[in-house]
Design an enzyme around this catalytic site. Sequence first.
Site, PDB file in Angstrom:
ATOM      1  N   ASP A   1     -24.655  -3.631 -39.616  1.00 42.21           N
ATOM      2  CA  ASP A   1     -25.567  -4.265 -38.662  1.00 42.21           C
ATOM      3  C   ASP A   1     -27.017  -3.889 -38.995  1.00 42.21           C
ATOM      4  O   ASP A   1     -27.929  -4.710 -38.911  1.00 42.21           O
ATOM      5  CB  ASP A   1     -25.200  -3.814 -37.243  1.00 42.21           C
ATOM      6  CG  ASP A   1     -23.704  -3.946 -37.000  1.00 42.21           C
ATOM      7  OD1 ASP A   1     -23.224  -5.082 -36.948  1.00 42.21           O
ATOM      8  OD2 ASP A   1     -23.016  -2.910 -36.920  1.00 42.21           O
TER       9      ASP A   1
ATOM     10  N   HIS B   1     -20.615  -1.510 -32.201  1.00 35.46           N
ATOM     11  CA  HIS B   1     -20.470  -2.499 -33.279  1.00 35.46           C
ATOM     12  C   HIS B   1     -19.697  -3.686 -32.711  1.00 35.46           C
ATOM     13  O   HIS B   1     -18.479  -3.792 -32.864  1.00 35.46           O
ATOM     14  CB  HIS B   1     -19.734  -1.910 -34.486  1.00 35.46           C
ATOM     15  CG  HIS B   1     -19.373  -2.954 -35.491  1.00 35.46           C
ATOM     16  ND1 HIS B   1     -20.314  -3.601 -36.263  1.00 35.46           N
ATOM     17  CD2 HIS B   1     -18.191  -3.510 -35.828  1.00 35.46           C
ATOM     18  CE1 HIS B   1     -19.722  -4.496 -37.025  1.00 35.46           C
ATOM     19  NE2 HIS B   1     -18.419  -4.475 -36.769  1.00 35.46           N
TER      20      HIS B   1
HETATM   21  P1  NAX Z   1      -7.512  -6.135 -44.002  1.00 34.01           P
HETATM   22  O1  NAX Z   1      -6.562  -6.671 -42.985  1.00 34.01           O
HETATM   23  O2  NAX Z   1      -7.758  -6.869 -45.272  1.00 34.01           O
HETATM   24  O3  NAX Z   1      -7.030  -4.669 -44.419  1.00 34.01           O
HETATM   25  C1  NAX Z   1      -6.636  -3.719 -43.489  1.00 34.01           C
HETATM   26  C2  NAX Z   1      -5.590  -2.850 -44.168  1.00 34.01           C
HETATM   27  O4  NAX Z   1      -5.277  -1.780 -43.270  1.00 34.01           O
HETATM   28  C3  NAX Z   1      -4.277  -3.592 -44.447  1.00 34.01           C
HETATM   29  O5  NAX Z   1      -3.968  -3.460 -45.815  1.00 34.01           O
HETATM   30  C4  NAX Z   1      -3.269  -2.880 -43.548  1.00 34.01           C
HETATM   31  O6  NAX Z   1      -1.984  -2.792 -44.137  1.00 34.01           O
HETATM   32  C5  NAX Z   1      -3.921  -1.505 -43.394  1.00 34.01           C
HETATM   33  N1  NAX Z   1      -3.468  -0.750 -42.236  1.00 34.01           N
HETATM   34  C6  NAX Z   1      -3.114  -1.197 -41.007  1.00 34.01           C
HETATM   35  N2  NAX Z   1      -2.733  -0.187 -40.228  1.00 34.01           N
HETATM   36  C7  NAX Z   1      -2.844   0.929 -40.967  1.00 34.01           C
HETATM   37  C8  NAX Z   1      -2.581   2.304 -40.712  1.00 34.01           C
HETATM   38  N3  NAX Z   1      -2.078   2.704 -39.541  1.00 34.01           N
HETATM   39  N4  NAX Z   1      -2.822   3.193 -41.702  1.00 34.01           N
HETATM   40  C9  NAX Z   1      -3.296   2.794 -42.893  1.00 34.01           C
HETATM   41  N5  NAX Z   1      -3.552   1.500 -43.200  1.00 34.01           N
HETATM   42  C10 NAX Z   1      -3.340   0.592 -42.248  1.00 34.01           C
HETATM   43  O7  NAX Z   1      -8.861  -5.854 -43.213  1.00 34.01           O
HETATM   44  P2  NAX Z   1     -10.333  -5.610 -43.796  1.00 34.01           P
HETATM   45  O8  NAX Z   1     -11.006  -6.904 -43.960  1.00 34.01           O
HETATM   46  O9  NAX Z   1     -10.262  -4.684 -44.949  1.00 34.01           O
HETATM   47  O10 NAX Z   1     -11.013  -4.913 -42.524  1.00 34.01           O
HETATM   48  C11 NAX Z   1     -10.617  -3.640 -42.074  1.00 34.01           C
HETATM   49  C12 NAX Z   1     -11.234  -3.326 -40.726  1.00 34.01           C
HETATM   50  O11 NAX Z   1     -12.647  -3.281 -40.814  1.00 34.01           O
HETATM   51  C13 NAX Z   1     -10.932  -4.373 -39.642  1.00 34.01           C
HETATM   52  O12 NAX Z   1     -10.598  -3.690 -38.441  1.00 34.01           O
HETATM   53  C14 NAX Z   1     -12.254  -5.076 -39.474  1.00 34.01           C
HETATM   54  O13 NAX Z   1     -12.386  -5.643 -38.183  1.00 34.01           O
HETATM   55  C15 NAX Z   1     -13.200  -3.930 -39.691  1.00 34.01           C
HETATM   56  N6  NAX Z   1     -14.612  -4.260 -39.983  1.00 34.01           N
HETATM   57  C16 NAX Z   1     -15.550  -3.409 -39.509  1.00 34.01           C
HETATM   58  C17 NAX Z   1     -16.898  -3.574 -39.766  1.00 34.01           C
HETATM   59  C18 NAX Z   1     -17.914  -2.606 -39.241  1.00 34.01           C
HETATM   60  O14 NAX Z   1     -19.101  -2.852 -39.455  1.00 34.01           O
HETATM   61  N7  NAX Z   1     -17.569  -1.527 -38.553  1.00 34.01           N
HETATM   62  C19 NAX Z   1     -17.366  -4.740 -40.554  1.00 34.01           C
HETATM   63  C20 NAX Z   1     -16.312  -5.369 -41.384  1.00 34.01           C
HETATM   64  C21 NAX Z   1     -14.956  -5.427 -40.767  1.00 34.01           C
HETATM   65  O15 NAX Z   1     -14.885  -6.545 -39.918  1.00 34.01           O
END
Ligand code: NAX
Length: 325
Positions: free
Chosen positions: A159, A187
């Site tokens: 952000d 966020h």
């Molecule tokens: P993806 O769905 O591509 O990847 C997430 C991965 O986490 C998957 O491979 C899944 O198997 C794994 N996972 C789920 N539960 C787990 C656990 N208990 N232990 C270990 N791994 C686990 O998502 P991606 O695009 O990489 O985004 C990840 C997260 O970042 C999401 O929650 C998203 O909303 C968040 N974001 C946060 C941002 C921020 O500024 N704070 C910005 C970008 C993003 O939107």
Amino acid sequence: MKTPVRVAITGAAGQISYSLIFRVAAGDMLGKDQPVILQLLEIPPAMEALQGVVMELNDCAFPLVHGIITSDDPNVAFKDADFALLVGSRPRGPGMERSDLLKANGAIFTVQGKALNDNASKDVKVLVVGNPANTNCLIAMKNAPDLNPRNFTAMMRLDHNRSMSQIATKTDSHSTKVEKMVVWGNHSATQFPDIANATVDGAPVKDAVDNDWYVNEFIPTVQQRGAAIIKARGASSAASAASAAIDHMRDWALGSDGRWVSMGVFSKGNSYSIDEDLIYALPITCENGEWKEVTGLEIGEFQQKMMNATEEELKGEKEAVIDLI
Ligand code: NAX
């Protein structure tokens, strides 16, 4: 050559990690002279995909990578971790209410908080990226009673970077010329990107842009940027989120050179009358591996209103997971 440090990354087979891990391995986060041992956590259904990521990491022959550990057990992945980037979380499914999402993620972050508490280095620097990042961070922190709450932070840097880029474009300058930007709060769409103190090329931003643009274009653009990217790309921000995570950790570990950055941090003792039991983004500088709040800023009426709105949302999120913290 320095001693290798251990960097744990969760959600390691996901799309953010697909950018993030390779940049950590290349030395973008901790420096080109700092070897790393990568400790990658996934859930069982994604372990095969994670093996593919590891094959690619091996194929890069990165000089700084001194080991790669993969696991579906947080106690293994966080063992002696110096840095932990908690990226993995549960996405919102069809028909899922926000409170259901908070609870589903809460279950992940209680377990990971305990695993960090029991296994990580006492100085571990934790960055929570997985959404809802601030509240997930609060849950992890509360479940790690033996670790200093200051070790836990939530990502607001995307952000912050988005704000700097928007200002640079508007003023025909460059993002490196934008200083003292602050993004307060959560966020989420209630975050408050605040230009009251910001400068561009050394001059106040508020003199360079009109108030109507600031209130009616800039703030909503930054707040809604994630949704705009999903609409355009058909997928959520990934490379930019990874880059922001690199920036956040690099500045925390190596210092921000006096530059202000925005970090979601434990609000206890904050100097802006924000509820003291939240992870709330504040203006921060980093030095010697520590973050420090920028104090003494004057808060006007408009700022106060915006800061209160995002605080109220965080209090509501906390109430929804109160039994987990
Ligand atoms: P993806 O769905 O591509 O990847 C997430 C991965 O986490 C998957 O491979 C899944 O198997 C794994 N996972 C789920 N539960 C787990 C656990 N208990 N232990 C270990 N791994 C686990 O998502 P991606 O695009 O990489 O985004 C990840 C997260 O970042 C999401 O929650 C998203 O909303 C968040 N974001 C946060 C941002 C921020 O500024 N704070 C910005 C970008 C993003 O939107």
